[in-house]
Enzyme design. Structure first.
Site, PDB file in Angstrom:
ATOM      1  N   CYS A 171      12.371  60.258 -93.172  1.00 53.98           N
ATOM      2  CA  CYS A 171      13.597  60.001 -93.831  1.00 53.98           C
ATOM      3  C   CYS A 171      14.381  60.905 -94.461  1.00 53.98           C
ATOM      4  CB  CYS A 171      13.487  58.599 -94.684  1.00 53.98           C
ATOM      5  SG  CYS A 171      13.033  57.140 -93.785  1.00 53.98           S
ATOM      6  N   HIS A 250       6.081  68.108-101.766  1.00 56.34           N
ATOM      7  CA  HIS A 250       5.302  67.665-100.637  1.00 56.34           C
ATOM      8  C   HIS A 250       3.995  67.200-101.050  1.00 56.34           C
ATOM      9  CE1 HIS A 250       3.669  67.067 -96.755  1.00 56.34           C
ATOM     10  NE2 HIS A 250       4.867  67.914 -96.107  1.00 56.34           N
ATOM     11  N   HIS A 342      27.442  60.371-110.204  1.00 51.95           N
ATOM     12  CA  HIS A 342      27.147  59.428-109.331  1.00 51.95           C
ATOM     13  C   HIS A 342      25.458  59.770-108.554  1.00 51.95           C
ATOM     14  CE1 HIS A 342      31.347  59.198-109.074  1.00 51.95           C
ATOM     15  NE2 HIS A 342      31.414  60.327-109.111  1.00 51.95           N
ATOM     16  N   HIS A 346      18.577  57.182-101.325  1.00 53.70           N
ATOM     17  CA  HIS A 346      18.237  57.053 -99.636  1.00 53.70           C
ATOM     18  C   HIS A 346      18.274  55.347 -99.832  1.00 53.70           C
ATOM     19  CE1 HIS A 346      17.208  56.892 -95.712  1.00 53.70           C
ATOM     20  NE2 HIS A 346      15.990  56.344 -96.052  1.00 53.70           N
ATOM     21  N   HIS A 375      22.831  47.167 -97.060  1.00 51.67           N
ATOM     22  CA  HIS A 375      23.359  46.048 -96.437  1.00 51.67           C
ATOM     23  C   HIS A 375      24.273  46.034 -95.209  1.00 51.67           C
ATOM     24  CE1 HIS A 375      25.949  42.257 -96.292  1.00 51.67           C
ATOM     25  NE2 HIS A 375      24.845  41.536 -96.759  1.00 51.67           N
ATOM     26  N   ASN A 379      18.553  50.733 -92.974  1.00 48.71           N
ATOM     27  CA  ASN A 379      17.916  51.907 -93.076  1.00 48.71           C
ATOM     28  C   ASN A 379      18.226  52.721 -91.808  1.00 48.71           C
ATOM     29  OD1 ASN A 379      16.419  54.280 -93.270  1.00 48.71           O
ATOM     30  ND2 ASN A 379      14.512  53.228 -94.132  1.00 48.71           N
TER      31      ASN A 379
END
Length: 467
Positions: A171, A250, A342, A346, A375, A379
């Site tokens: 992702c 990572h 802001h 994700h 919503h 995803n």
């Protein structure tokens, strides 16, 4: 002798000054501007309504009563509405027998639609022949020729275009792709780059019954985005964002973190994506390590000093927070609003958004864009960031000089975060055009709860007999 010394000194100073100028010019050319982005809005006939979602669940003959209950509970608590989109082969009932044709058709639809719109939006100063760098990230599909080659062929790009096809990055792949572009910009002046972020869901729909692998069907939906970047300063006035910092973390060396989000087959041979309970722990650890590097770069010194002094004074009190979750303890006390106006988290799921929000001490206003993107679109994997950004822009929140902190997690396990500066007031309603006035709703009522909360064991038993 004195003349020789003077000449030598002048030469040395000239050389040093020349080096400084070259260094300054080199750094100046290493900027990374986003010129435009285009999110994918699938056709209406691929919308995953409550009824169609129930049909997909019901036709999985491997599910028992316990699995039905789990799916209903997960869908109800997911934060996803009934206007998300699903791959055509799944809606048509062919999720168990996907083909390469299905996979490529899904990718072509997302990639070519967004690129067509992107080039149309920027046709006054950009064309496919001007693209120097092309990066495509799709984690679960790798074809030959590559997806980048399909794009080069479709738009007849130059023979010296630098193309990169990223897979398996999860992702957070969108941030990985941008990091690659940023590094290439350091060695290529006046370059233009395209990044395409999407995911291949159709051929990777899980048809088994393991709960940890069924989660992906509840959360992931069709979507994607194409973005245009440059380091050409003559295009600075056209830029909408400038990348300020990007930090990657990572945890692949940690076996627990590596295994918490992984593609595999279950004991029946059904391929899927397993999400374990260790994911939250891995996310909190990766976020903590990432923020250690990122915080000094984005927060003002006065905030770091204030936090350090406060932390020392309250050491005893903080030692009593052992009952809090790992995610809660990542950054207690730091005011992240001093470094960003802001926050683009994700939209991987409600738990991810809630966890990061609590960790950073964010308000409901800060979390609203990510919640609404989840919503409305679900995803969408690596493309999810840009639906969140699109929401902020459609709501006219983004003003020149504002800073946006983007935060992502991905399989591996990875945490990739970056900070952007807004270059001009942004007001494009983009992919949110047809619904932005309805968001945020007063209450996020889950349609699955409204329509299926009456389901009980007797009904589930009847469904099982019917099948």
């Amino acid at each position: 002798m004195e003349l020789l010394l003077i000449v030598s000194l002048v030469v040395a100073l000239s050389y040093a000054f020349s080096c400084l100028i070259k260094s300054f010019l080199r750094r100046r050319d290493q900027c990374c501007y986003m010129l435009a982005y285009e999110c994918y809005k699938p056709p209406e006939d691929t919308k995953l309504s409550t009824a169609s979602c129930a049909q997909i669940v019901h036709r999985n003959k491997n599910l028992g009563l316990d699995e039905f209950r789990f799916l209903l509970k997960t869908i109800v608590s997911s934060g996803i509405g009934e206007e998300t989109y699903c791959p055509k082969n799944v809606l048509e009932g062919r999720e168990e027998t996907p083909t390469l044709v299905d996979a490529l058709a899904e990718m072509d639809e997302v990639i070519f639609t967004t690129l067509d719109n992107l080039f149309a939006k920027t046709k006054s100063f950009m064309s496919p022949s001007k693209i120097d760098i092309l990066v495509v990230n799709v984690s679960l599909l790798s074809t030959a020729p590559s997806l980048t080659s399909r794009i080069v062929n479709r738009y007849k790009m130059r023979e010296n275009v630098m193309s990169f096809n990223l897979s398996g990055m999860g992702c957070s792949a969108s941030i990985v792709a941008i990091d690659l572009v940023q590094h290439l910009f350091k060695n290529h002046k006046n370059a233009n780059a395209i990044v395409v972020s999407t995911e291949s869901f159709g051929p990777n729909w899980y048809c088994g019954k393991e709960k940890s692998m069924m989660l992906s069907n509840c959360l992931f939906r069709s979507g994607g985005c194409s973005m245009l970047f440059t380091n050409n300063r003559s295009l600075k006035e056209r830029a909408i964002l400038q990348l300020k910092y990007l930090i990657r973390t990572h945890l692949g060396a940690d076996d627990e973190a590596y295994q918490c989000c992984i593609q595999l087959e279950d004991d029946k041979g059904y391929q899927g994506f397993r999400l374990t309970k260790k994911l939250t722990k891995a996310a909190s650890k990766a976020l903590k390590l990432n923020l250690r590097v990122l915080v000094p770069k984005i927060l003002p010194m006065r905030e770091i000093l204030r936090f350090s002094i406060s932390n020392l004074r309250n050491k005893k009190r903080h030692s009593k927070t052992s009952g809090q979750s790992a995610m809660d303890q990542v950054s207690i006390g730091l005011n992240f609003r001093t470094g960003a106006e802001h926050f683009c988290i994700h939209p991987g799921g409600r738990a991810v958004i809630d966890g990061v929000g609590m960790s950073l001490g964010l308000s409901e206003f800060d979390l609203e864009p990510s919640r609404m993107a989840l919503h409305r679109f679900g995803n969408t994997s690596a493309g999810g960031f840009w639906y969140v950004l699109g929401y902020m822009e459609a709501k006219k929140r983004l003003k020149r000089g504002d800073r946006i902190l983007m935060m992502s997690f991905g399989a591996g396990f990875k945490c990739n975060n970056c900070l952007w500066e807004v270059m001009k007031n942004l007001e494009d309603v983009n992919v949110w055009e047809d619904c932005i006035d309805k968001y945020p709703p007063k209450t996020l009522v889950n349609p699955f709860m409204e329509k299926y909360s009456w389901i009980n064991d007797d009904y589930l038993g009847f469904v099982r007999l019917e099948r």
